[in-house]
Write a protein that holds these residues in place. Sequence first.
Motif, mmCIF file in Angstrom:
data_model
loop_
_atom_site.group_PDB
_atom_site.id
_atom_site.type_symbol
_atom_site.label_atom_id
_atom_site.label_comp_id
_atom_site.label_asym_id
_atom_site.label_seq_id
_atom_site.Cartn_x
_atom_site.Cartn_y
_atom_site.Cartn_z
ATOM 1 N N TYR A 146 0.937 -1.186 0.011
ATOM 2 C CA TYR A 146 0.090 -0.034 0.110
ATOM 3 C C TYR A 146 0.797 1.206 0.109
ATOM 4 O O TYR A 146 0.672 2.398 -0.595
ATOM 5 N N TRP A 147 1.890 1.193 0.751
ATOM 6 C CA TRP A 147 2.988 2.384 0.780
ATOM 7 C C TRP A 147 3.481 2.578 -0.481
ATOM 8 O O TRP A 147 3.364 3.736 -1.364
ATOM 9 N N ASN A 148 3.838 1.524 -1.204
ATOM 10 C CA ASN A 148 4.522 1.481 -2.352
ATOM 11 C C ASN A 148 3.760 1.966 -3.652
ATOM 12 O O ASN A 148 4.161 2.552 -4.567
ATOM 13 N N THR A 149 2.560 1.545 -3.687
ATOM 14 C CA THR A 149 1.441 1.775 -4.704
ATOM 15 C C THR A 149 0.791 2.983 -4.323
ATOM 16 O O THR A 149 0.569 3.734 -5.219
ATOM 17 N N HIS A 150 0.626 3.396 -3.005
ATOM 18 C CA HIS A 150 -0.151 4.530 -3.140
ATOM 19 C C HIS A 150 0.346 5.779 -2.245
ATOM 20 O O HIS A 150 0.525 6.864 -2.781
ATOM 21 N N LEU A 151 0.601 5.433 -1.122
ATOM 22 C CA LEU A 151 1.093 6.660 -0.006
ATOM 23 C C LEU A 151 2.410 7.261 -0.500
ATOM 24 O O LEU A 151 2.411 8.490 -0.254
ATOM 25 N N SER A 152 3.317 6.677 -1.235
ATOM 26 C CA SER A 152 4.431 7.561 -1.591
ATOM 27 C C SER A 152 4.206 8.138 -2.659
ATOM 28 O O SER A 152 5.027 9.347 -2.840
ATOM 29 N N LYS A 153 3.359 7.653 -3.481
ATOM 30 C CA LYS A 153 3.025 8.573 -4.618
ATOM 31 C C LYS A 153 2.185 9.767 -4.203
ATOM 32 O O LYS A 153 2.328 10.817 -4.595
ATOM 33 N N LYS A 154 1.548 9.590 -3.351
ATOM 34 C CA LYS A 154 0.347 10.497 -2.717
ATOM 35 C C LYS A 154 1.543 11.554 -1.770
ATOM 36 O O LYS A 154 1.338 12.753 -2.236
ATOM 37 N N LEU A 155 2.624 11.224 -1.190
ATOM 38 C CA LEU A 155 3.273 12.248 -0.638
ATOM 39 C C LEU A 155 4.220 12.929 -1.540
ATOM 40 O O LEU A 155 4.282 14.203 -1.491
ATOM 41 N N ILE A 156 4.700 12.229 -2.679
ATOM 42 C CA ILE A 156 5.584 13.004 -3.742
ATOM 43 C C ILE A 156 4.430 14.095 -4.490
ATOM 44 O O ILE A 156 4.763 15.205 -4.683
ATOM 45 N N SER A 157 3.117 13.519 -4.683
ATOM 46 C CA SER A 157 2.371 14.656 -5.342
ATOM 47 C C SER A 157 1.826 15.636 -4.455
ATOM 48 O O SER A 157 1.683 16.741 -4.861
ATOM 49 N N LEU A 158 2.344 15.641 -3.218
ATOM 50 C CA LEU A 158 2.202 16.774 -2.299
ATOM 51 C C LEU A 158 3.356 17.719 -1.986
ATOM 52 O O LEU A 158 3.279 18.429 -1.132
ATOM 53 N N GLY A 159 4.341 17.003 -2.699
ATOM 54 C CA GLY A 159 5.677 17.624 -2.393
ATOM 55 C C GLY A 159 6.466 17.138 -1.452
ATOM 56 O O GLY A 159 7.568 18.174 -0.642
ATOM 57 N N ILE A 160 5.994 16.168 -1.020
ATOM 58 C CA ILE A 160 6.812 15.547 0.086
ATOM 59 C C ILE A 160 7.796 14.412 0.093
ATOM 60 O O ILE A 160 7.085 13.574 -0.730
ATOM 61 N N ASP A 161 8.986 14.213 0.496
ATOM 62 C CA ASP A 161 9.617 13.163 0.236
ATOM 63 C C ASP A 161 9.239 12.113 1.095
ATOM 64 O O ASP A 161 9.200 11.882 2.160
ATOM 65 N N PRO A 162 8.813 10.716 0.442
ATOM 66 C CA PRO A 162 8.403 9.693 1.087
ATOM 67 C C PRO A 162 9.383 9.013 2.328
ATOM 68 O O PRO A 162 8.846 8.282 2.991
ATOM 69 N N THR A 163 10.555 9.306 1.785
ATOM 70 C CA THR A 163 11.582 8.545 2.699
ATOM 71 C C THR A 163 11.904 9.498 3.930
ATOM 72 O O THR A 163 11.793 8.952 5.055
ATOM 73 N N THR A 164 11.933 10.717 3.756
ATOM 74 C CA THR A 164 12.266 11.571 4.866
ATOM 75 C C THR A 164 11.185 12.477 5.538
ATOM 76 O O THR A 164 11.263 12.790 6.866
ATOM 77 N N HIS A 165 9.978 12.464 4.848
ATOM 78 C CA HIS A 165 8.787 13.005 5.053
ATOM 79 C C HIS A 165 9.081 14.688 5.420
ATOM 80 O O HIS A 165 8.417 15.400 6.014
ATOM 81 N N LYS A 166 9.996 15.099 4.492
ATOM 82 C CA LYS A 166 10.429 16.410 4.548
ATOM 83 C C LYS A 166 9.949 17.145 3.240
ATOM 84 O O LYS A 166 9.865 16.272 2.300
ATOM 85 N N PRO A 167 9.615 18.390 3.125
ATOM 86 C CA PRO A 167 9.390 18.883 1.573
ATOM 87 C C PRO A 167 10.630 18.474 0.645
ATOM 88 O O PRO A 167 11.749 18.538 1.125
ATOM 89 N N LEU A 168 10.146 17.938 -0.511
ATOM 90 C CA LEU A 168 11.196 17.568 -1.369
ATOM 91 C C LEU A 168 12.311 18.414 -1.556
ATOM 92 O O LEU A 168 13.398 18.095 -1.889
ATOM 93 N N LEU A 169 12.409 19.705 -1.683
ATOM 94 C CA LEU A 169 13.457 20.444 -1.904
ATOM 95 C C LEU A 169 14.415 20.622 -0.893
ATOM 96 O O LEU A 169 15.493 20.728 -0.881
ATOM 97 N N LEU A 170 13.874 20.186 0.422
ATOM 98 C CA LEU A 170 14.516 20.212 1.614
ATOM 99 C C LEU A 170 15.322 18.910 2.041
ATOM 100 O O LEU A 170 15.680 18.664 3.180
ATOM 101 N N ALA A 171 14.684 17.764 1.067
ATOM 102 C CA ALA A 171 14.837 16.500 1.547
ATOM 103 C C ALA A 171 16.381 15.909 1.518
ATOM 104 O O ALA A 171 16.735 14.817 1.850
ATOM 105 N N ASN A 172 17.424 16.868 0.941
ATOM 106 C CA ASN A 172 18.778 16.339 1.145
ATOM 107 C C ASN A 172 19.490 15.710 2.242
ATOM 108 O O ASN A 172 20.000 14.850 2.436
ATOM 109 N N ASN A 173 19.088 16.855 3.252
ATOM 110 C CA ASN A 173 19.599 16.415 4.512
ATOM 111 C C ASN A 173 18.785 15.499 5.490
ATOM 112 O O ASN A 173 17.970 15.948 6.072
ATOM 113 N N THR A 174 19.135 14.402 5.370
ATOM 114 C CA THR A 174 18.274 13.189 5.936
ATOM 115 C C THR A 174 18.673 12.683 7.585
ATOM 116 O O THR A 174 18.295 11.819 7.900
ATOM 117 N N ASN A 175 19.634 13.554 7.815
ATOM 118 C CA ASN A 175 20.343 13.002 9.130
ATOM 119 C C ASN A 175 19.696 13.789 10.355
ATOM 120 O O ASN A 175 20.429 13.882 11.105
#
Length: 295
Positions: free
Chosen positions: A127-156
């Motif tokens: 469900y995550w891989n098929t729905h939620l990760s895409k949903k987050l990306i469409s909202l401009g959120i990085d699905p791995t870090t849950h941060k805005p995509l532009l700020l997602a580089n700093n994962t630590n």
Amino acid sequence: MEMRNPSSSSSSEKSGKKAAVGTCGNGKGVGLKKGPWTAEEDEILSSYIRREGEGKWRMLPKRAGLLRCGKSCRLRWMNYLRPSVKRGHIAADEEDLILRMHRLLGNRWSLIAGRIPGRTDNEIKNYWNTHLSKKLISLGIDPTTHKPLLLANNTNKPPSSTKIPSNKPPSTGYHFPMPSSTSCNKNVMITTYDDHLQHRQGKLPMTMMEGDYCCYDGDASCSIGQGYQDMMLMIKDYCDTRSSHENIGNEDDDDDAFSSFLNSLINEEAEHHHHQQQQQVLDAKNPATASGSSS
DNA sequence: AAAAGTCTCAACCGCAACCAC
DNA sequence: TGTGGTTGCGGTTGAGACTTT
């Protein structure tokens, strides 16, 4: 799209996939059947487990008379045949819980599934891989870090929702109050490498490196980890260690401590989310006094 | 109508943790 | 402490279902 309902028939009837013959991935068990399960196999497996109980998966196929490896039997039972498995549409509250748990725990699907009754790790992962990760990306959120995509580089760094209590001294770490009902009943503090350099000169743990987090109980350092997810595990390890030292002979409390702690984090997340929504409503009503806070 | 592309999810695979000896 | 067997986890695959062109 209309969801298919696999529970209405065996998977091979549903999909028509051809069953193969294989080795169960380890070179042993040559000649074992692979691929979709038939209704007959499901019935054999179900009735055997009803009769004999779960476990001893390696011996199970032979005893039950199945040409499958134990691993395959376990998977089929856990993800499909178990009576407690709830299949079908994932409700909004379940989705919300998955999102918040993933934010806290990352891809620890079994841990997430363990807190959503009737859902399996495989189902949540899918469900995550098929729905939620895409949903987050469409909202401009990085699905791995849950941060805005532009700020997602700093994962630590911890997610922005990780609360820093207002009553703590500035820049001295992230405080995690432990549930008072558990043996792990002190405030755990997570500090960063930078924090140590600025505020704890002379007390830098020997193995601590740049980018690490350190888990403290008072001034006694207890463990060091890298990244936010490592930190979460570190807290559990810390709880386990304390419990085993302070409460020998009461093993159940280990899981209880982590479970309670997880609940408190989830609730904090929910409260924080609720507060954010309220703030957005207020900001919309009073643009002149809008806080501008986005975290 | 049919070919091509996309989505979905059950099942497989490799690996690591755990346990018994 | 080391070793081998077992179990559980997370990533990936692949084939049918579905949608688009």
